[in-house]
Structure formats: C-alpha cells, structure tokens
Design a protein around this motif. Structure first.
Motif, PDB file in Angstrom:
ATOM      1  N   SER A  43       0.864  -1.158  -0.008  1.00 16.84           N
ATOM      2  CA  SER A  43       0.198  -0.163  -0.103  1.00 16.84           C
ATOM      3  C   SER A  43       0.797   1.145  -0.236  1.00 16.84           C
ATOM      4  CB  SER A  43      -0.848  -0.102   1.171  1.00 16.84           C
ATOM      5  OG  SER A  43      -0.119   0.114   2.445  1.00 16.84           O
ATOM      6  N   THR A  44       2.060   1.222   0.870  1.00 23.72           N
ATOM      7  CA  THR A  44       2.727   2.298   0.716  1.00 23.72           C
ATOM      8  C   THR A  44       3.404   2.588  -0.736  1.00 23.72           C
ATOM      9  OG1 THR A  44       3.430   2.031   2.939  1.00 23.72           O
ATOM     10  CG2 THR A  44       5.205   3.041   1.633  1.00 23.72           C
ATOM     11  N   GLY A  45       3.935   1.592  -1.432  1.00 20.50           N
ATOM     12  CA  GLY A  45       4.281   1.646  -2.883  1.00 20.50           C
ATOM     13  C   GLY A  45       3.457   2.106  -3.539  1.00 20.50           C
ATOM     14  N   ARG A  46       2.109   1.634  -3.569  1.00 23.27           N
ATOM     15  CA  ARG A  46       0.923   2.204  -4.513  1.00 23.27           C
ATOM     16  C   ARG A  46       0.868   3.738  -4.230  1.00 23.27           C
ATOM     17  NH1 ARG A  46      -4.252   1.321  -2.569  1.00 23.27           N
ATOM     18  NH2 ARG A  46      -3.530  -0.030  -1.100  1.00 23.27           N
ATOM     19  N   GLN A  47       0.577   3.975  -3.035  1.00 23.19           N
ATOM     20  CA  GLN A  47       0.268   5.528  -2.443  1.00 23.19           C
ATOM     21  C   GLN A  47       1.540   6.275  -3.213  1.00 23.19           C
ATOM     22  OE1 GLN A  47      -2.010   7.126  -0.737  1.00 23.19           O
ATOM     23  NE2 GLN A  47      -3.279   5.541  -0.406  1.00 23.19           N
ATOM     24  N   HIS A 295      -6.642   8.482  -9.364  1.00 27.04           N
ATOM     25  CA  HIS A 295      -6.592   7.029  -8.877  1.00 27.04           C
ATOM     26  C   HIS A 295      -7.402   6.500  -8.294  1.00 27.04           C
ATOM     27  CE1 HIS A 295      -2.276   7.872  -9.841  1.00 27.04           C
ATOM     28  NE2 HIS A 295      -2.215   9.050  -9.153  1.00 27.04           N
ATOM     29  N   SER A 296      -8.678   6.864  -8.228  1.00 25.56           N
ATOM     30  CA  SER A 296      -9.939   6.380  -7.504  1.00 25.56           C
ATOM     31  C   SER A 296      -9.420   5.824  -6.057  1.00 25.56           C
ATOM     32  CB  SER A 296     -10.380   5.245  -8.445  1.00 25.56           C
ATOM     33  OG  SER A 296     -10.739   5.681  -9.408  1.00 25.56           O
ATOM     34  N   MET A 297      -8.590   6.534  -5.265  1.00 24.07           N
ATOM     35  CA  MET A 297      -8.533   6.189  -3.902  1.00 24.07           C
ATOM     36  C   MET A 297      -8.251   7.339  -3.093  1.00 24.07           C
ATOM     37  SD  MET A 297      -4.920   3.897  -4.010  1.00 24.07           S
ATOM     38  CE  MET A 297      -3.286   4.913  -4.506  1.00 24.07           C
ATOM     39  N   ARG A 298      -8.138   7.444  -1.689  1.00 27.65           N
ATOM     40  CA  ARG A 298      -7.965   8.540  -0.801  1.00 27.65           C
ATOM     41  C   ARG A 298      -6.439   8.644  -0.628  1.00 27.65           C
ATOM     42  NH1 ARG A 298     -10.292   8.618   5.273  1.00 27.65           N
ATOM     43  NH2 ARG A 298     -12.282   8.619   4.345  1.00 27.65           N
ATOM     44  N   PRO A 299      -5.539   9.527  -0.798  1.00 29.05           N
ATOM     45  CA  PRO A 299      -4.381   9.675  -0.355  1.00 29.05           C
ATOM     46  C   PRO A 299      -4.079   9.602   1.030  1.00 29.05           C
ATOM     47  CG  PRO A 299      -5.142  11.889  -0.810  1.00 29.05           C
ATOM     48  CD  PRO A 299      -6.274  11.018  -1.113  1.00 29.05           C
ATOM     49  N   ASN A 300      -2.965   9.150   1.574  1.00 28.16           N
ATOM     50  CA  ASN A 300      -2.671   8.899   2.824  1.00 28.16           C
ATOM     51  C   ASN A 300      -1.323  10.001   2.908  1.00 28.16           C
ATOM     52  OD1 ASN A 300      -0.578   7.252   2.022  1.00 28.16           O
ATOM     53  ND2 ASN A 300      -1.262   5.523   3.374  1.00 28.16           N
ATOM     54  N   PHE A 301      -0.765   9.768   4.110  1.00 31.47           N
ATOM     55  CA  PHE A 301       0.723  10.268   4.712  1.00 31.47           C
ATOM     56  C   PHE A 301       1.574  10.202   3.522  1.00 31.47           C
ATOM     57  CE2 PHE A 301       2.859   6.861   7.212  1.00 31.47           C
ATOM     58  CZ  PHE A 301       1.762   6.167   7.161  1.00 31.47           C
ATOM     59  N   MET A 302       1.839   8.722   3.084  1.00 27.08           N
ATOM     60  CA  MET A 302       2.817   8.286   2.190  1.00 27.08           C
ATOM     61  C   MET A 302       2.691   8.920   0.888  1.00 27.08           C
ATOM     62  SD  MET A 302       4.514   6.157   3.794  1.00 27.08           S
ATOM     63  CE  MET A 302       4.496   4.974   5.011  1.00 27.08           C
ATOM     64  N   ALA A 303       1.535   9.411   0.495  1.00 34.40           N
ATOM     65  CA  ALA A 303       1.307   9.862  -0.979  1.00 34.40           C
ATOM     66  C   ALA A 303       1.784  11.436  -0.647  1.00 34.40           C
ATOM     67  CB  ALA A 303      -0.250   9.877  -1.169  1.00 34.40           C
TER      68      ALA A 303
END
Ligand code: VNL
Length: 390
Positions: A43-47, A295-303
C-alpha cells in the motif's frame, strides 16, 4: 560520382543520427524510485507511486530544460533487493536521484550507495530518526516517529492518562515511538509499560490479552502503514473496544488508506500526525480531489510525502539550472520551504529532516466516511531527538 556523393551525405546524416541519442540522454534527469510495490507493505508503494504520477501530470515532465524520467523498481520490502536495485540504478542507469524507501531497513540499505555515488536519497516514507545521519545525501520528506509521537503523549498527560501501555512494531520507528511516548508521559508523572510486536506477520492477540488484564487508562500504538486494520480487528476480537482503555497512537494506526474500512471501532481514536486527508486547507482539498480523480482512492501520508518529495526534486533542479551533481542538489534542498497539502513545511538545513506542523486528531464520521479530524496544532515541529543533541 553522383552515387558516391549521395552515399557520403547519407553517411554524414547517419553519423549525426548516431550522435543524437547521447545528446538527448544528457538532457534527461533520471529518478530511481524504489518502493515496496508487492508484499505486506505494497500500500505504501502504491500510494507513493500514485502521488509521483499526479505531481508529474500537474507539473509536466520537464524541469530546467531537462526531461525528468522516473524509473520505478519494486524491492518487495526486502533490504537486500533495495540495495541491489540502488546499485544498478546508480551504476547502470546513471540516475541523479534515488527516492522512495518504504521502510527504515530499506532506506538504510541504500545509504552507502548514495554516499559513494554522491546521489541524493530522497526518503519519502521511512521514519526512524537516525536515517538522515547515515548519509549526508539523505533528505527526508516524511516525518520522524519522535516528531509525530510526542504531541499525543502531551495530549494524554493533559487528559488524565496516568497509567499507559505502549504496543509498537519491534524495529526502528516503533522503538523511537515507544521511547518518545514513554519519556514524555513519565516526565509528567505517568507510568508506561511497553510491549513490542514482531514487524513481520504480527499477531497482536497475546499482547492485547496483557492489555486487557492490566487495564491501563490508555494504549498507545505504533504500527506501520498498511497494518492498522489487522490491529483494529484483533482489538475488537479481544473486546478491548468495550474495555474503557482509551486507544491513542501516531497516525500510522489510523492510516487514511485503510481508515474508512475499519468501522466503528476506530471512532474516537486520538492520534497525532503530520497529515490527514481531512486537513482543512485549499491546497489539501485540491490535492485530495485530484488524487482521487486520477487514482480512485484516498491519499494517505505516504502519498503526501511522495508528492512533496517530487516538489523538492523539481525545485532543487530549478535552483541548479538543471545541473545534477549530488552536492549541489542537496545544498539546494537545504532550507527549502513551501506550502504542502499538509500545511507549511521546510527542510531543516542542519539535519535534512522535515520541519512541519503536527496535528492532534480524532477519528470521526464525516459525510458517511471515517476521517482523522484535526482539533489542535503544534506548529513547526523539528525531530526532537536531533534537536536535543545540540
Ligand atoms: C516506517 C515508519 C514505515 C512509519 C511505515 O509504514 C510507517 C519505517 C510502512 O520507518 O519503516 O508508517
């Protein structure tokens, strides 16, 4: 004669063409982006990859007259692979930047190569305090665990928490978080008992049983991004959501990527952190909207750290007029400040770590979705471990 002349011209044209690719290559700046794209930390890589794509879509792939080419490599979360990939990217691909680094052991696996190759290592995730000290070419856009943990420990002390337990992933950032939390709370008269859970394939159940037995006022948790939902599931299975033990942590636990699927158990959890998808600013609203659209997802702190890492690289290249020596680029990065979706940030010229606001947040339901809602701000926080050394 005519035939020969034509041949000569043809040869000249061919020579020109053959010369063209190296000229072009000189005009390209390469970034080797090493991320866990598969495995437990995918998930970190994806973000981060998604944020890098968004940054380039918004800002173009050319900076200071040079084309910026991002080469993404999957290290699967394995330090030996990170090291080999970093070596290949520096030696064979001649990258001007190494970037990414999903976890502390992965960031540390590349520091020697960054130093020897004089290549900036832009750390977009890994958050153990010491990483920036492992090479003068490391510059960090994520956080350090002591930086983001201390504010929630202060909050706990002010809100009646006397007896606490900590439960952390047993490696660099977890140990950093445990130490910062314990020191901060004990200084204010509290007591803390520490539990450490293995990083790989964590089973929280036996540790949660000890929490249930000890019944502290609060449980402080650090788990890396992507793991919070496994923890929450076991927290409910042990009945701890109904035990009166207050759940607090660094914001890694209530990671925006997973939070909305955690369910009601997460409601009310208090965390301190540098980024929330619900941060109320125009910059963040624009960032979250365009990230979701692309990207159809919510960004997190990694993004957000990946996005800011790209900004740092682009602005450093502008300052050097496209010149790519590592020393000049790191010098250009030191002291740089800008408004990120997370708020105002800068690169500490002394430590190459990030100075940023840390927000106190509580999980609430907003428009039917779970968010970390900020209710207090500690402005311009430096990594406290390095600040204390001076
Ligand atoms: C680290 C720190 C990794 C915080 C994380 O997620 C995190 C690390 C993968 O330094 O390894 O949320």
């Amino acid at each position: 004669m005519i035939a020969k002349r034509t041949f000569l011209l043809g040869a000249a044209a061919a020579a020109l063409l053959a010369a063209a690719p190296p000229v072009y290559a000189q005009d390209a700046v390469k970034i080797g982006l090493i991320l866990p794209m598969t495995g437990p930390f995918a998930s970190t890589g994806r973000q981060i990859e998604a944020a890098v794509k968004l940054y380039q879509a918004q800002n173009g792939a050319t900076v200071a007259g040079k084309k910026v080419e991002v080469i993404v490599k999957d290290d699967t979360g394995t330090p030996d692979i990170t090291k080999r990939l970093a070596q290949e990217l520096v030696v064979n691909d001649k990258v001007s930047f190494l970037a990414g680094f999903g976890l502390t052991p992965l960031a540390l696996a590349a520091t020697q190569i960054a130093t020897q190759g004089k290549v900036p290592e832009v750390v977009m995730a890994a958050a153990t305090s010491t990483i920036t000290e492992a090479s003068p070419y490391v510059v960090r856009t994520s956080m350090t665990l002591p930086q983001v943990t201390t504010p929630v420990a202060d909050w706990a002390a002010k809100n009646g928490v006397k007896k606490a337990m900590t439960m952390v992933a047993d490696y660099g950032p977890g140990i950093d978080a445990e130490k910062a939390f314990t020191e901060t709370l004990t200084k204010q008269g509290g007591t803390v008992e520490s539990l450490r859970v293995p990083l790989r394939n964590p089973d929280f159940a036996p540790f949660l049983q000890r929490v249930a037995d000890a019944k502290p006022d609060a449980l402080f948790v650090f788990v890396p991004a992507g793991i919070g939902s496994i923890f929450m599931k076991q927290f409910v299975e042990r009945g701890l959501d109904k035990s009166g033990v207050k759940l607090i942590g660094s914001g890694d636990m209530t990671d925006d990527d997973l939070l909305n699927d955690m369910g009601d158990v997460a409601l009310g959890a208090v965390t301190s952190f540098h980024y929330s998808a619900a941060h109320p600013s125009a910059e963040n609203k624009a960032f979250v909207d365009s990230f979701k659209k692309m990207h159809s997802m919510r960004p997190n702190f990694m993004a957000v750290a990946g996005y800011d890492g790209m900004h740092l690289i682009y602005e450093a290249l502008k300052k050097t007029n496209g010149a790519t020596g590592g020393d000049a680029l790191v010098a250009a990065m030191k002291g740089m400040s800008w408004t990120s979706p997370r708020g105002p940030i800068s690169i500490d010229p002394q430590t190459r770590d990030i100075i940023q606001n840390v927000y106190i947040r509580k999980v609430e339901r907003m428009d039917g979705e779970l968010y970390n809602v900020e209710f207090d701000t500690v402005p311009n926080v430096k990594d406290p471990v390095k600040a204390a050394k001076k």
